[in-house]
Every structure is written in structure tokens, then in C-alpha cells.
Design an enzyme around this catalytic site. Structure first.
Site, mmCIF file in Angstrom:
data_model
loop_
_atom_site.group_PDB
_atom_site.id
_atom_site.type_symbol
_atom_site.label_atom_id
_atom_site.label_comp_id
_atom_site.label_asym_id
_atom_site.label_seq_id
_atom_site.Cartn_x
_atom_site.Cartn_y
_atom_site.Cartn_z
ATOM 1 N N SER A 20 84.890 51.449 -25.191
ATOM 2 C CA SER A 20 85.307 52.845 -25.105
ATOM 3 C C SER A 20 85.956 53.265 -26.420
ATOM 4 O O SER A 20 86.234 52.440 -27.284
ATOM 5 C CB SER A 20 86.270 53.043 -23.932
ATOM 6 O OG SER A 20 87.387 52.210 -24.075
ATOM 7 N N CYS A 21 86.182 54.554 -26.561
ATOM 8 C CA CYS A 21 86.760 55.106 -27.789
ATOM 9 C C CYS A 21 88.125 54.496 -28.036
ATOM 10 O O CYS A 21 88.849 54.240 -27.089
ATOM 11 C CB CYS A 21 86.886 56.624 -27.670
ATOM 12 S SG CYS A 21 85.281 57.429 -27.677
ATOM 13 N N PRO A 22 88.469 54.250 -29.276
ATOM 14 C CA PRO A 22 87.753 54.619 -30.497
ATOM 15 C C PRO A 22 86.871 53.497 -31.063
ATOM 16 O O PRO A 22 86.434 53.575 -32.198
ATOM 17 C CB PRO A 22 88.891 54.923 -31.466
ATOM 18 C CG PRO A 22 89.943 53.911 -31.096
ATOM 19 C CD PRO A 22 89.829 53.770 -29.584
ATOM 20 N N HIS A 47 79.031 54.947 -23.585
ATOM 21 C CA HIS A 47 80.312 55.653 -23.445
ATOM 22 C C HIS A 47 80.118 57.118 -23.829
ATOM 23 O O HIS A 47 79.956 57.447 -25.006
ATOM 24 C CB HIS A 47 81.360 54.974 -24.324
ATOM 25 C CG HIS A 47 82.742 55.505 -24.139
ATOM 26 N ND1 HIS A 47 83.403 55.454 -22.942
ATOM 27 C CD2 HIS A 47 83.584 56.107 -25.011
ATOM 28 C CE1 HIS A 47 84.600 55.989 -23.088
ATOM 29 N NE2 HIS A 47 84.729 56.402 -24.331
#
Length: 83
Positions: A20-22, A47
């Protein structure tokens, strides 16, 4: 340009599925720094925020053309390194 990005084979593939981010943006940025101008990086991600926000933001800030190809549950985010 986007048609060329869809048709050409990527020079490098970065698989960040499950991240997932980042993380997708950070790993793509690091990989792009090592690539030569004219090469294509394909980022495989599942994602949605990376596809909608962070990867496009990275490309726009660097002036890199990109195209998004949906392949089932996975997105192939292709980036052309320029300059």
C-alpha cells in the site's frame, strides 16, 4: 505516445502487488532513477490509491508520460522515463 506505451515491451517490471501507499511510489521512484531515458518501467499493483493518486503524481512531477492498463485485478502502470 500512450499507444506506444501500451504496445512496447517494458524494460523493467516492478511487482508491488500487496503493497500500500507510499511503497509503490517510493519503489517506482527508486527504480526510475536507475533507468535510462527512453526506457519503460511497468509497475504491477493492486492498490487503487497508487493507481489513482500517488503514481500519477510521481509521473506528473517528473514529466514522465504514463499509461494504465487494467488486467483483471491488477493494474499495469507503465511509465516512460524521459530526459
Amino acid at each position: 505516445m500512450s499507444e506506444e506505451l501500451k504496445l512496447r515491451q517494458p524494460d523493467e517490471i516492478l511487482d508491488v502487488r500487496g503493497e500500500s501507499c507510499p511503497v509503490p511510489e517510493m519503489m517506482a521512484s527508486k527504480k526510475l532513477k536507475k533507468m535510462k531515458a527512453g526506457q519503460i518501467l511497468e509497475v504491477l499493483t493492486d492498490h487503487q490509491p497508487a493507481v489513482d493518486v500517488t503514481l500519477p503524481s510521481l509521473c506528473k512531477s517528473q514529466g514522465y508520460p504514463y499509461v494504465i492498463i487494467k488486467d483483471g485485478e491488477v493494474y499495469k502502470f507503465r511509465i516512460l522515463k524521459v530526459g
